[in-house]
Design an enzyme around this catalytic site. Structure first.
Site, PDB file in Angstrom:
ATOM      1  N   SER A  49       4.259  -0.140   1.715  1.00  0.00           N
ATOM      2  CA  SER A  49       5.337  -0.492   0.771  1.00  0.00           C
ATOM      3  C   SER A  49       5.785   0.462  -0.182  1.00  0.00           C
ATOM      4  O   SER A  49       7.043   0.636  -0.592  1.00  0.00           O
ATOM      5  CB  SER A  49       5.000  -1.866  -0.015  1.00  0.00           C
ATOM      6  N   THR A  56       0.904  -1.158  -0.091  1.00  0.00           N
ATOM      7  CA  THR A  56      -0.068  -0.143  -0.086  1.00  0.00           C
ATOM      8  C   THR A  56       0.749   1.392  -0.047  1.00  0.00           C
ATOM      9  O   THR A  56       2.088   1.270   0.342  1.00  0.00           O
ATOM     10  CB  THR A  56      -0.878   0.031   1.300  1.00  0.00           C
ATOM     11  N   SER A  86       1.302  -0.702  -5.167  1.00  0.00           N
ATOM     12  CA  SER A  86       0.404   0.364  -4.925  1.00  0.00           C
ATOM     13  C   SER A  86      -0.188   0.977  -6.521  1.00  0.00           C
ATOM     14  O   SER A  86       0.823   0.881  -7.354  1.00  0.00           O
ATOM     15  CB  SER A  86       1.166   1.650  -4.460  1.00  0.00           C
ATOM     16  N   ARG A 105      -5.147  -0.056  -4.490  1.00  0.00           N
ATOM     17  CA  ARG A 105      -4.610  -1.219  -4.804  1.00  0.00           C
ATOM     18  C   ARG A 105      -4.606  -2.250  -3.794  1.00  0.00           C
ATOM     19  O   ARG A 105      -4.113  -1.717  -2.715  1.00  0.00           O
ATOM     20  CB  ARG A 105      -3.578  -1.057  -5.665  1.00  0.00           C
ATOM     21  N   ASP A 158      -3.755   5.143  -1.867  1.00  0.00           N
ATOM     22  CA  ASP A 158      -3.924   4.473  -3.045  1.00  0.00           C
ATOM     23  C   ASP A 158      -5.008   3.606  -2.826  1.00  0.00           C
ATOM     24  O   ASP A 158      -5.580   3.472  -1.935  1.00  0.00           O
ATOM     25  CB  ASP A 158      -2.633   3.785  -3.840  1.00  0.00           C
ATOM     26  N   LYS A 213      -9.187   2.910   1.400  1.00  0.00           N
ATOM     27  CA  LYS A 213      -8.122   2.675   2.385  1.00  0.00           C
ATOM     28  C   LYS A 213      -8.247   3.957   3.295  1.00  0.00           C
ATOM     29  O   LYS A 213      -7.330   3.890   4.365  1.00  0.00           O
ATOM     30  CB  LYS A 213      -6.690   2.360   1.895  1.00  0.00           C
ATOM     31  N   GLY A 233      -1.655  -2.966   5.565  1.00  0.00           N
ATOM     32  CA  GLY A 233      -1.630  -4.340   6.170  1.00  0.00           C
ATOM     33  C   GLY A 233      -2.859  -5.206   5.884  1.00  0.00           C
ATOM     34  O   GLY A 233      -3.227  -5.033   4.737  1.00  0.00           O
ATOM     35  N   ASP A 236       6.179   1.784  -6.740  1.00  0.00           N
ATOM     36  CA  ASP A 236       6.023   0.478  -5.949  1.00  0.00           C
ATOM     37  C   ASP A 236       4.896  -0.216  -6.736  1.00  0.00           C
ATOM     38  O   ASP A 236       3.612   0.221  -7.143  1.00  0.00           O
ATOM     39  CB  ASP A 236       5.199   0.831  -4.746  1.00  0.00           C
TER      40      ASP A 236
END
Lengths: 276, 266
Positions: free
Chosen positions: A175, A47, A215, A65, A63, A79, A93, A212
């Protein structure tokens, strides 16, 4: 005796030269591990979530995803979680844990607001979250950024799954946080305007989503001011658009499926309902 | 919660520190002395050496489709470290080895490069020795043998060798990391292989179509369009596939053509 000497030398060295890492707890931690204490577990959190405080409010964003291994499980997952009208939490998480923890927070804070007749404070949300998470010793994989505005001012807190919390002027988690934090470290200033803050959060999220793999897709923002809370999203950045559409159509002609067996069932209509 | 607090809770469970604080303390002292004598970091290094892992995976996907007189090879151009971090957005994973042979790989990029060098050397030597170019069938067998030669320390790649054979027909050879070879009409490899293969099965292999249904002819245009769409689909759902599509098209009697298309970057 030699061990004690070298230990004391080590301490002295650390005090003289305040550089580099401190390994003084290594032996103790190993001893505890050998006595059966499990070391804290590290979770990978696919994330990017970002939050920034500004002059009189907080901007938070994430984000959208959700990944299961290397597969994108959900392209538009939410999120940025509602806690109260002026407190929100971004989560990284385990998705189920985040949903449940934020639901628990919002319901218990609503009850508190009804009981006291006042608006809940951000620190209260933080305390409930950390006490809950600490009880579960990190097994509830929820990494939160709790932010909001209450009568005492704007606040932003970083909450780890094991219960560690920190008050922060700006923060990133997940991440994509490495990419995002570089932008925040470079451009964050104390006392920004609302526009500056929300632009900064967006740019930081872009960095996370671009660099990343876990994400991307789109971003959601929430801007919390003392007067109102504005939710913006989903916003799709340019690089998250499909550059080219699918070029063929994949419709199957009737009869493409092999008919293996046919069975006719005859029945009488005994009763019918008007389905409107 | 700090590690120390965490450990104390665990210890309390195990040693009942409340009722037997001395016992817990003694146990801790013994453990402490034990650690000083044989610290974890020493044994961990040994364990690390035993589990020495020379491989890594750079993600990405690749596929090839053979037609009557052509072959289409496609791959994405993203390189990923540890499934998460994008480290390069324009890597070529398709390696044209000669006018009629194309190698494409997924998996460990280092081994892919080494494999390419190996095949290039062999092809060069063949040209020198026999004054002619190697056929794709021969090259396929050569690659299979070189892969199996390293049976117990394999090149960690999912290779696909494609080209035009001596009859002017498209050929696709698919490999596992230790050299199991198979000539197929189409093949895919890499992170998005589980998505590419069913798509190609359906659109190229027509495995789901009933017997009487008309099957569209596999023209070069159809093959390239299918392959492009396949990668567009994979980039939607597979995190290590993206940035751009690199297409290499080999037609009988024509030089190899390259084509590049954008894919999503997130």
């Amino acid at each position: 005796m030699a061990a004690v000497d070298s230990f004391q030398n080590g301490v002295l060295q650390c005090e003289i030269e305040p550089n580099g890492f401190d390994f003084s707890n290594c032996t103790r931690n190993c001893a505890l591990a050998r006595m059966g204490a499990a070391p804290p577990r590290l979770n990978s959190t696919g994330t990017t979530i970002v939050a920034v405080t500004y002059k009189d409010g907080v901007v938070m964003g994430a984000d959208s995803r959700a990944t299961a291994g290397n597969i994108i499980a959900d392209k538009h997952c939410e999120k940025v979680h509602y806690i109260t009208d002026s407190i929100y939490a971004c989560g990284a998480g385990t998705a189920a844990d985040l949903d449940q923890v934020t639901k628990m927070l919002s319901s218990s804070l609503r009850l508190l607001e009804l009981n006291t007749g006042r608006k809940a404070r951000v620190i209260t949300a933080l305390r409930i979250a950390k006490q809950h998470l600490f009880n579960y010793m990190g097994y509830i994989g929820a990494y939160l950024l709790i932010g909001g505005v209450d009568p005492t001012g704007p606040y932003l807190y970083d909450v780890s799954a094991n219960g560690v919390t920190m008050a922060r002027p700006f923060a990133a988690q997940g991440s994509g946080s490495y990419a995002a934090i570089t932008v925040l470290e470079k451009d964050f200033k104390i006392g920004m305007t609302e526009e500056e803050a929300s632009n900064l959060v967006q740019v930081a999220l872009h960095a996370g989503m671009h660099g990343d793999n876990a994400s991307g897709n789109s971003l959601n923002l929430v801007v919390i001011t003392p007067e109102k809370t504005i939710f913006r999203g989903p916003i799709v950045p340019d690089f998250c658009n499909k550059p080219e559409p699918i070029e063929s159509d994949y419709k199957f002609k009737t009869g493409s499926t092999t008919v293996l067996k046919k069975k006719e069932i005859k029945f009488d209509i005994v009763e019918s309902m008007d389905m409107h | 919660m700090s590690f120390y607090q965490f450990a104390l809770i665990q210890m309390a469970l195990k040693y009942d520190a409340k009722h037997d604080p001395l016992g817990a303390m003694r146990a801790f002292k013994t453990a402490f002395a034990d650690v000083e004598e044989n610290p974890d970091w020493r044994s961990r290094r040994l364990i690390e050496r035993q589990r020495w892992n020379p491989y890594s995976m750079e993600g990405g996907s690749t596929c090839a489709v053979a037609g009557d007189n052509f072959v289409v090879v496609a791959s994405d151009t993203r390189m990923t470290a540890g499934e998460i971090n994008v480290i390069n957005r324009e890597v070529d994973k398709i390696h044209p080895l000669s006018d009629n042979i194309v190698l494409t790989t997924a998996g460990f990029h280092g081994d892919a490069l080494q494999m390419r060098k190996l095949l290039e050397t062999h092809l060069h030597k063949y040209r020198f020795d026999y004054r002619s170019n190697m056929t794709v069938d021969l090259c396929a067998e050569l690659l299979a043998r070189n892969l199996y030669y390293r049976r117990f320390f394999p090149y960690y790649t999912g290779a696909i060798l494609a080209g035009i054979d001596e009859h002017g027909k498209g050929a696709v050879f698919s490999y596992d990391p230790i050299g199991c070879i198979e000539r197929l009409p189409y093949s895919a490899s890499g992170a998005a292989e589980p998505m590419l293969v069913p798509f190609l099965d359906c659109q190229v292999g027509h495995v789901t179509l009933s017997e009487g249904t008309e099957r569209p002819k596999l023209t070069l245009e159809r093959a390239t369009a299918l392959v492009r769409d396949a990668f567009r689909g994979c980039a939607e759902r597979e995190i290590t596939t993206g940035d751009s599509i690199h297409l290499v098209i080999a037609e009988a009697g024509k030089p190899i053509r390259h084509e590049r298309r954008k894919l999503r970057e997130d």
